[in-house]
Design a protein around this motif. Structure first.
Motif, PDB file in Angstrom:
ATOM      1  N   ILE A 153      -6.120   3.558   5.424  1.00  0.00           N
ATOM      2  CA  ILE A 153      -6.019   2.757   4.203  1.00  0.00           C
ATOM      3  C   ILE A 153      -6.653   1.401   4.495  1.00  0.00           C
ATOM      4  O   ILE A 153      -6.131   0.634   5.315  1.00  0.00           O
ATOM      5  N   PRO A 154      -7.784   1.075   3.899  1.00  0.00           N
ATOM      6  CA  PRO A 154      -8.471  -0.173   4.236  1.00  0.00           C
ATOM      7  C   PRO A 154      -7.718  -1.405   3.740  1.00  0.00           C
ATOM      8  O   PRO A 154      -7.068  -1.371   2.690  1.00  0.00           O
ATOM      9  N   LEU A 182       2.587   1.640   0.659  1.00  0.00           N
ATOM     10  CA  LEU A 182       1.673   2.440   1.467  1.00  0.00           C
ATOM     11  C   LEU A 182       2.067   3.904   1.471  1.00  0.00           C
ATOM     12  O   LEU A 182       1.205   4.793   1.574  1.00  0.00           O
ATOM     13  N   THR A 183       3.366   4.159   1.360  1.00  0.00           N
ATOM     14  CA  THR A 183       3.804   5.556   1.236  1.00  0.00           C
ATOM     15  C   THR A 183       3.237   6.181  -0.026  1.00  0.00           C
ATOM     16  O   THR A 183       2.742   7.317  -0.019  1.00  0.00           O
ATOM     17  N   GLU A 184       3.281   5.443  -1.133  1.00  0.00           N
ATOM     18  CA  GLU A 184       2.713   5.945  -2.393  1.00  0.00           C
ATOM     19  C   GLU A 184       1.208   6.153  -2.269  1.00  0.00           C
ATOM     20  O   GLU A 184       0.664   7.148  -2.757  1.00  0.00           O
ATOM     21  N   PHE A 185       0.515   5.226  -1.601  1.00  0.00           N
ATOM     22  CA  PHE A 185      -0.930   5.360  -1.431  1.00  0.00           C
ATOM     23  C   PHE A 185      -1.265   6.568  -0.554  1.00  0.00           C
ATOM     24  O   PHE A 185      -2.304   7.214  -0.747  1.00  0.00           O
ATOM     25  N   TRP A 186      -0.411   6.838   0.434  1.00  0.00           N
ATOM     26  CA  TRP A 186      -0.641   7.987   1.305  1.00  0.00           C
ATOM     27  C   TRP A 186      -0.442   9.297   0.534  1.00  0.00           C
ATOM     28  O   TRP A 186      -1.190  10.258   0.729  1.00  0.00           O
ATOM     29  N   GLU A 187       0.539   9.318  -0.361  1.00  0.00           N
ATOM     30  CA  GLU A 187       0.811  10.517  -1.158  1.00  0.00           C
ATOM     31  C   GLU A 187      -0.219  10.703  -2.269  1.00  0.00           C
ATOM     32  O   GLU A 187      -0.632  11.825  -2.571  1.00  0.00           O
ATOM     33  N   ARG A 246      12.133   8.757   3.435  1.00  0.00           N
ATOM     34  CA  ARG A 246      11.224   8.675   2.285  1.00  0.00           C
ATOM     35  C   ARG A 246       9.861   8.114   2.665  1.00  0.00           C
ATOM     36  O   ARG A 246       8.860   8.376   1.985  1.00  0.00           O
ATOM     37  N   TYR A 247       9.810   7.348   3.743  1.00  0.00           N
ATOM     38  CA  TYR A 247       8.540   6.740   4.159  1.00  0.00           C
ATOM     39  C   TYR A 247       7.536   7.808   4.593  1.00  0.00           C
ATOM     40  O   TYR A 247       7.907   8.894   5.048  1.00  0.00           O
ATOM     41  N   ALA A 248       6.249   7.460   4.498  1.00  0.00           N
ATOM     42  CA  ALA A 248       5.179   8.341   4.955  1.00  0.00           C
ATOM     43  C   ALA A 248       5.274   8.532   6.469  1.00  0.00           C
ATOM     44  O   ALA A 248       5.760   7.652   7.190  1.00  0.00           O
ATOM     45  N   PRO A 249       4.789   9.670   6.989  1.00  0.00           N
ATOM     46  CA  PRO A 249       4.880   9.914   8.436  1.00  0.00           C
ATOM     47  C   PRO A 249       4.251   8.824   9.287  1.00  0.00           C
ATOM     48  O   PRO A 249       4.780   8.483  10.359  1.00  0.00           O
TER      49      PRO A 249
END
Length: 411
Positions: free
Chosen positions: A99-100, A60-65, A6-9
């Protein structure tokens, strides 16, 4: 789908690049709570258990998506030093995803703060006091800075419950939410506590959300604690002065026998103890000899943990307490003990005030000078410049450095 999938790449790459063999229990439980609910979340676990990663991997996964249109997550930490440390850790994690990560407290430059106000994004790390100053002095910029705020992460939430600071922090979060017109989820990070339900209720006050407290099994750990007593006045100090002018091994100064229902044999090393509780020089010599023998035999022992528990090899516990240096002959007993047991080790020495921290550090440095040794003691408290404090923090983070920092509650 499991937590890792589920995590971002970029988070998966981070895990691989750091040679993690598996996710920890708290990280799996946190992923389920954050991904699959809209409730607040309280993560409680022991120190160095991976709580920060457990909270931020899903965020961070949500922010990446779906990148936020403003600051997306507000991290509130009780200490500047903690924020500085987490700033380094999160920057390492977020760099590849662009992501800053921003930090805001009294030591941060105005140019760094101005960049955030001009282009609010990513994660903002801040202390409760700096958050209050931000709401007062930059109130016109709050709606634009936090219009898409989704999460508020409160680190060391258990420490905020000890006084008015915790209630004030929740008031500041509520004030920020109303000014920005948002309802962010709250994620609390805490050491192991006896009443997590009460902490969860405290965390969720005024939000209208329930609080999820994930349950999971932590691996067992061994903590070794040694306690030494040193007296500056009274008969104990005089007695020590008569025996030797130098620092002495900590001793049992009093002995009390408690009658039990059935008589039991005393341990062998207490049979020769005098009624006053003060061992003779010969008894101390024998005690050290037995301790060294146990340490040597402990190196040859192996342990096999029951199924489901971590197998921890038995350490030579006495060897961990052996001196690694020799204090000057006229050293203060307590300061001499610290000097002798910190060389070649990474240590923290806590003092009750800034003045006391300065005095202790100066004395320990004078011992280095009298022994013609390089200085190995650092100082950290609120009256020092930001550069000096940050230098001490960087040296303590460096795994190759073995120095001792004398500090107040700033660390």
């Amino acid at each position: 789908m499991n937590a890792f999938d589920r995590y971002a790449p970029f988070i998966q790459d981070f895990i691989y690049s750091h040679d993690w063999e598996s996710l920890r229990s708290i990280q799996v439980a946190a992923a389920d709570a954050i991904f699959n609910t809209q409730d607040n979340v309280l993560l409680t676990a022991s120190t160095a258990s991976g709580k920060t990663e457990a909270a931020f991997f899903p965020i961070l996964t949500e922010f990446w998506e779906k990148p936020p249109a403003s600051v997306g997550a507000l991290y509130i930490g009780p200490l500047k030093a903690l924020i500085n440390d987490q700033f380094v850790r999160l920057n390492d994690l977020c760099e590849e995803a662009d992501i800053p990560v921003w930090h805001w407290h009294g030591d941060v430059s105005q140019s760094h703060k101005a960049k955030l106000i001009k282009k609010p994004s990513g994660i903002l790390q801040i202390t409760p006091e700096s958050l209050e100053a931000l709401l007062i002095h930059k109130h016109m910029a709050i709606p634009r800075m936090f219009c898409d705020l989704r999460y508020v992460v409160i680190d060391e939430v258990h420490s905020l419950m000890r006084g008015d600071r915790g209630g004030q922090t929740l008031c500041l979060i509520e004030r920020l939410s109303r000014m920005a017109g948002v309802q962010p989820r709250r994620i609390g990070l805490s050491a192991t506590i006896g009443d997590p339900e009460r902490t969860g209720a405290f965390l969720s006050q005024g939000t209208g959300r329930d609080c999820v407290i994930p349950r999971f099994e932590e691996p067992r750990r061994v903590w070794r604690i040694s306690m030494e007593h040193f007296y500056n006045s009274g008969p104990q100090a005089q007695q020590r002065g008569f025996e030797s002018m130098g620092p002495q091994e900590a001793e049992v100064l009093a002995s009390e026998r408690i009658e039990a229902a059935a008589p039991t044999a005393l341990p062998a090393d207490t049979q020769g103890m005098r009624h006053s509780g003060q061992p003779t020089q010969e008894e101390r010599r024998q005690r050290r000899k037995r301790a060294q023998g146990k340490a040597t035999s402990g190196n040859r022992c192996t342990s096999s943990a029951p199924e489901g528990e971590v197998d921890i090899p038995r350490a030579a516990e006495q060897a961990l307490l052996n001196p690694t240096d020799t204090a000057p002959d006229n050293a203060d007993p307590g300061m001499g003990y610290i000097f002798e047991h910190t060389r070649g080790r990474k240590c923290l020495v806590f003092a009750n005030s800034r003045e006391e921290a300065e005095a202790v550090c100066s004395m320990l440095r004078s011992y280095c000078e009298s022994r013609h040794e390089p200085d190995r003691f650092l100082i950290h408290h609120g009256n020092l410049s930001a550069s000096l404090r940050e230098t001490a923090e960087e040296l303590m983070r460096d795994e190759e450095q073995a120095q001792t920092t004398v500090t107040t509650s700033t660390l």
